[in-house]
Design a protein around this motif. Structure first.
Motif, PDB file in Angstrom:
ATOM      1  N   UNK A   1       0.891  -1.246   0.109  1.00 24.16           N
ATOM      2  CA  UNK A   1      -0.085  -0.047  -0.178  1.00 24.16           C
ATOM      3  C   UNK A   1       0.787   1.369   0.046  1.00 24.16           C
ATOM      4  N   UNK A   2       0.557   2.270  -0.841  1.00 25.50           N
ATOM      5  CA  UNK A   2       1.275   3.512  -0.960  1.00 25.50           C
ATOM      6  C   UNK A   2       0.166   4.369  -0.875  1.00 25.50           C
ATOM      7  N   UNK A   3       0.259   5.193  -0.097  1.00 25.93           N
ATOM      8  CA  UNK A   3      -0.886   6.205   0.187  1.00 25.93           C
ATOM      9  C   UNK A   3      -0.371   7.843   0.357  1.00 25.93           C
ATOM     10  N   UNK A   4      -0.919   8.725  -0.558  1.00 28.36           N
ATOM     11  CA  UNK A   4      -0.473  10.074  -0.117  1.00 28.36           C
ATOM     12  C   UNK A   4      -1.880  10.711   0.384  1.00 28.36           C
ATOM     13  N   UNK A   5      -1.577  11.543   1.602  1.00 25.77           N
ATOM     14  CA  UNK A   5      -2.482  12.189   2.240  1.00 25.77           C
ATOM     15  C   UNK A   5      -2.380  13.588   2.210  1.00 25.77           C
TER      16      UNK A   5
ATOM     17  N   UNK B   1       2.818  12.885   2.444  1.00 23.03           N
ATOM     18  CA  UNK B   1       1.879  13.759   2.461  1.00 23.03           C
ATOM     19  C   UNK B   1       2.070  15.031   1.419  1.00 23.03           C
ATOM     20  N   UNK B   2       1.156  15.686   1.098  1.00 21.02           N
ATOM     21  CA  UNK B   2       1.247  16.778   0.285  1.00 21.02           C
ATOM     22  C   UNK B   2       0.353  17.950   0.684  1.00 21.02           C
ATOM     23  N   UNK B   3       0.578  19.387   0.518  1.00 24.10           N
ATOM     24  CA  UNK B   3      -0.243  19.878   1.067  1.00 24.10           C
ATOM     25  C   UNK B   3      -1.782  20.136   0.300  1.00 24.10           C
ATOM     26  N   UNK B   4      -1.851  19.600  -1.031  1.00 24.71           N
ATOM     27  CA  UNK B   4      -3.023  19.470  -1.890  1.00 24.71           C
ATOM     28  C   UNK B   4      -2.822  18.393  -2.697  1.00 24.71           C
ATOM     29  N   UNK B   5      -3.791  17.697  -3.003  1.00 26.83           N
ATOM     30  CA  UNK B   5      -4.114  16.714  -3.850  1.00 26.83           C
ATOM     31  C   UNK B   5      -5.261  17.032  -5.177  1.00 26.83           C
TER      32      UNK B   5
ATOM     33  N   UNK C   1     -10.913   0.733 -16.486  1.00 29.29           N
ATOM     34  CA  UNK C   1     -10.002  -0.291 -16.645  1.00 29.29           C
ATOM     35  C   UNK C   1      -8.932  -0.160 -17.323  1.00 29.29           C
ATOM     36  N   UNK C   2      -7.964  -1.242 -17.529  1.00 29.99           N
ATOM     37  CA  UNK C   2      -6.999  -0.839 -18.343  1.00 29.99           C
ATOM     38  C   UNK C   2      -6.878  -0.170 -19.772  1.00 29.99           C
ATOM     39  N   UNK C   3      -6.390   1.021 -19.691  1.00 30.94           N
ATOM     40  CA  UNK C   3      -6.282   1.757 -20.898  1.00 30.94           C
ATOM     41  C   UNK C   3      -5.389   3.073 -20.771  1.00 30.94           C
ATOM     42  N   UNK C   4      -5.459   3.832 -21.762  1.00 30.82           N
ATOM     43  CA  UNK C   4      -4.481   5.012 -21.653  1.00 30.82           C
ATOM     44  C   UNK C   4      -5.071   6.038 -20.498  1.00 30.82           C
ATOM     45  N   UNK C   5      -6.159   6.036 -20.408  1.00 27.34           N
ATOM     46  CA  UNK C   5      -6.604   6.863 -19.225  1.00 27.34           C
ATOM     47  C   UNK C   5      -6.041   6.381 -17.881  1.00 27.34           C
ATOM     48  N   UNK C   6      -6.061   4.908 -17.681  1.00 22.78           N
ATOM     49  CA  UNK C   6      -5.477   4.317 -16.512  1.00 22.78           C
ATOM     50  C   UNK C   6      -4.120   4.787 -16.449  1.00 22.78           C
ATOM     51  N   UNK C   7      -3.407   4.484 -17.655  1.00 18.02           N
ATOM     52  CA  UNK C   7      -1.903   4.981 -17.520  1.00 18.02           C
ATOM     53  C   UNK C   7      -1.588   6.309 -17.132  1.00 18.02           C
ATOM     54  N   UNK C   8      -2.299   7.102 -17.601  1.00 18.00           N
ATOM     55  CA  UNK C   8      -2.368   8.640 -17.244  1.00 18.00           C
ATOM     56  C   UNK C   8      -2.732   8.746 -15.785  1.00 18.00           C
ATOM     57  N   UNK C   9      -3.620   8.140 -15.160  1.00 26.86           N
ATOM     58  CA  UNK C   9      -3.815   8.222 -13.515  1.00 26.86           C
ATOM     59  C   UNK C   9      -2.544   7.461 -12.963  1.00 26.86           C
ATOM     60  N   UNK C  10      -1.860   6.538 -13.383  1.00 27.40           N
ATOM     61  CA  UNK C  10      -0.873   5.822 -12.632  1.00 27.40           C
ATOM     62  C   UNK C  10       0.381   7.133 -12.715  1.00 27.40           C
ATOM     63  N   UNK C  11       0.442   7.639 -13.921  1.00 27.49           N
ATOM     64  CA  UNK C  11       1.656   8.495 -14.093  1.00 27.49           C
ATOM     65  C   UNK C  11       1.290   9.541 -13.090  1.00 27.49           C
ATOM     66  N   UNK C  12       0.156   9.993 -12.987  1.00 24.21           N
ATOM     67  CA  UNK C  12      -0.036  11.188 -12.035  1.00 24.21           C
ATOM     68  C   UNK C  12       0.001  10.942 -10.691  1.00 24.21           C
TER      69      UNK C  12
ATOM     70  N   UNK D   1       3.923  11.071  -5.998  1.00 24.85           N
ATOM     71  CA  UNK D   1       4.554  10.330  -4.962  1.00 24.85           C
ATOM     72  C   UNK D   1       6.092  10.817  -4.848  1.00 24.85           C
ATOM     73  N   UNK D   2       6.812  11.108  -5.732  1.00 25.13           N
ATOM     74  CA  UNK D   2       7.925  11.639  -6.032  1.00 25.13           C
ATOM     75  C   UNK D   2       8.165  12.864  -5.102  1.00 25.13           C
ATOM     76  N   UNK D   3       7.310  13.634  -5.150  1.00 23.99           N
ATOM     77  CA  UNK D   3       7.676  15.029  -4.354  1.00 23.99           C
ATOM     78  C   UNK D   3       6.614  15.097  -3.225  1.00 23.99           C
ATOM     79  N   UNK D   4       6.297  14.133  -2.802  1.00 27.61           N
ATOM     80  CA  UNK D   4       5.525  13.889  -1.350  1.00 27.61           C
ATOM     81  C   UNK D   4       6.429  13.658  -0.161  1.00 27.61           C
TER      82      UNK D   4
END
Length: 339
Positions: free
Chosen positions: A164-168, A194-198, A229-240, A245-248
């Motif tokens: 589990x990876x969670x950003x709050x 944690x981030x100031x805003x999601x 489901x699996x799609x380019x839209x899901x790929x975009x959400x994974x990248x988001x 995660x990298x800057x949190x």
């Protein structure tokens, strides 16, 4: 109910009768159960084969003794549990293949819309129960469908090896009891930042399914969400998720709480500016909350100390970092890699 592990109702009835008597001869069971002797003998042999009944000797009229059911049936229960788990995993695979087939041939099946808080909670629970590798969360303040303490499925998934990876969002940490609840998840294995805003609320399971609300929080009304489901839209959400995660900021909530009598180091002079200084576990926990923007009062509540103690320990850490301001301390924490 025990027929699911191969114990018939007649076998269970005879075994229960034997438990009440502690020991009995076949004739006593015939009288007690009011069964024909042939039926009693048949059920006794079936129970002996399953390890639930034993004889004192080879005489068919010898006294019978029940054996411990958890010993005799434990292995069978374990095999059934393993079979059910394998079957559930297979059903999940088949369901994914079914949805993938629909998506390939019918674009309108790419996104499923669910409406209502209960339906959204049920779907979040279902997806977590089917998770096998990793669950990702964007957790914003004021949850729409499922508050943190209600998400018991996370602990079950963590226990079976799901990551589990969670950003709050920072404001969520200020809600009553939020830090204590978050600490339980981290202690169980969750990676929390944690981030100031999601930007959105989001859950992604095994990089195959994402759940994302459709209506902005400010619009109110009944919650609704898209299941993608699996799609380019899901790929975009994974990248988001990965970009956030990298800057949190990592939250250190899994270390032991500092006691009231804990003695903290106070570095001065040349030692204060030494790059070799490393905060201990208690200080790292304090710094993670401080860098996340959690107010002193909330930090004190989480650590079980007074607000003045928090302020004093931050002053000690500023000395150790060779700075005299809190922004300077935050900068040094990042520069020196203290978290």
């Amino acid at each position: 109910m025990l027929d699911v592990i191969g114990l018939t109702s007649a076998e269970e009835a005879l075994y229960r009768c034997l438990l009440q008597l502690t020991t009995a001869r076949p004739d006593e069971l015939v009288h007690r159960l009011d069964w024909p002797r042939a039926r009693v003998v048949e059920q006794v042999e079936a129970l002996r084969a399953k390890g639930l009944v034993q004889l004192t000797d080879d005489d068919p009229d010898a006294p019978l003794y029940p054996t411990a059911p958890d010993v005799a049936l434990g292995a069978t229960l374990l095999r059934r549990q393993e079979d059910l788990e394998a079957a559930r995993h297979r059903v999940t695979q088949l369901a994914e293949e079914y949805r993938a087939g629909l998506r390939r041939h019918h674009v309108d099946h790419l996104v499923e819309v669910i409406r209502g808080g209960r339906a959204l909670r049920d779907r979040l629970r279902e997806e977590q129960n089917s998770a096998r590798e990793e669950v990702l969360w964007f957790c914003r303040a004021n949850p729409l469908a499922m508050a943190g303490p209600e998400n018991v499925e996370e602990f079950d998934a963590l226990a079976r090896g799901v990551s589990y990876r969670a950003i709050y969002e920072r404001d969520l940490l200020l809600e009553p009891g939020a830090l204590a609840d978050l600490a339980k998840g981290v202690a169980a294995g969750e990676q929390a930042r944690v981030l100031d805003r999601l930007p959105v609320r989001l859950a992604i399971v095994d990089a195959r399914t994402a759940i994302c609300p459709l209506v902005p929080d400010r619009d109110g009304g009944e919650p609704s969400a898209a299941v993608i489901g699996r799609s380019q839209l899901l790929d975009a959400l994974l990248a988001l998720f990965e970009s956030h995660w990298r800057v949190a900021t990592r939250l250190r909530l899994d270390d032991p709480l500092p006691g009231a009598a804990t003695v903290h180091r106070r570095a001065t002079g040349d030692d204060a500016a030494a790059d070799g200084y490393r905060p201990d576990a208690d200080e790292a926990r304090l710094l993670s909350l401080f860098v996340a923007g959690v107010p002193d009062k909330s930090i004190a509540s989480q650590l079980g100390v007074s607000r003045r103690t928090v302020q004093r320990r931050l002053a000690d850490l500023m000395d150790a970092a060779g700075v005299d301001t809190r922004p300077g301390l935050a900068f040094q924490v990042a520069r020196r890699g203290w978290l």
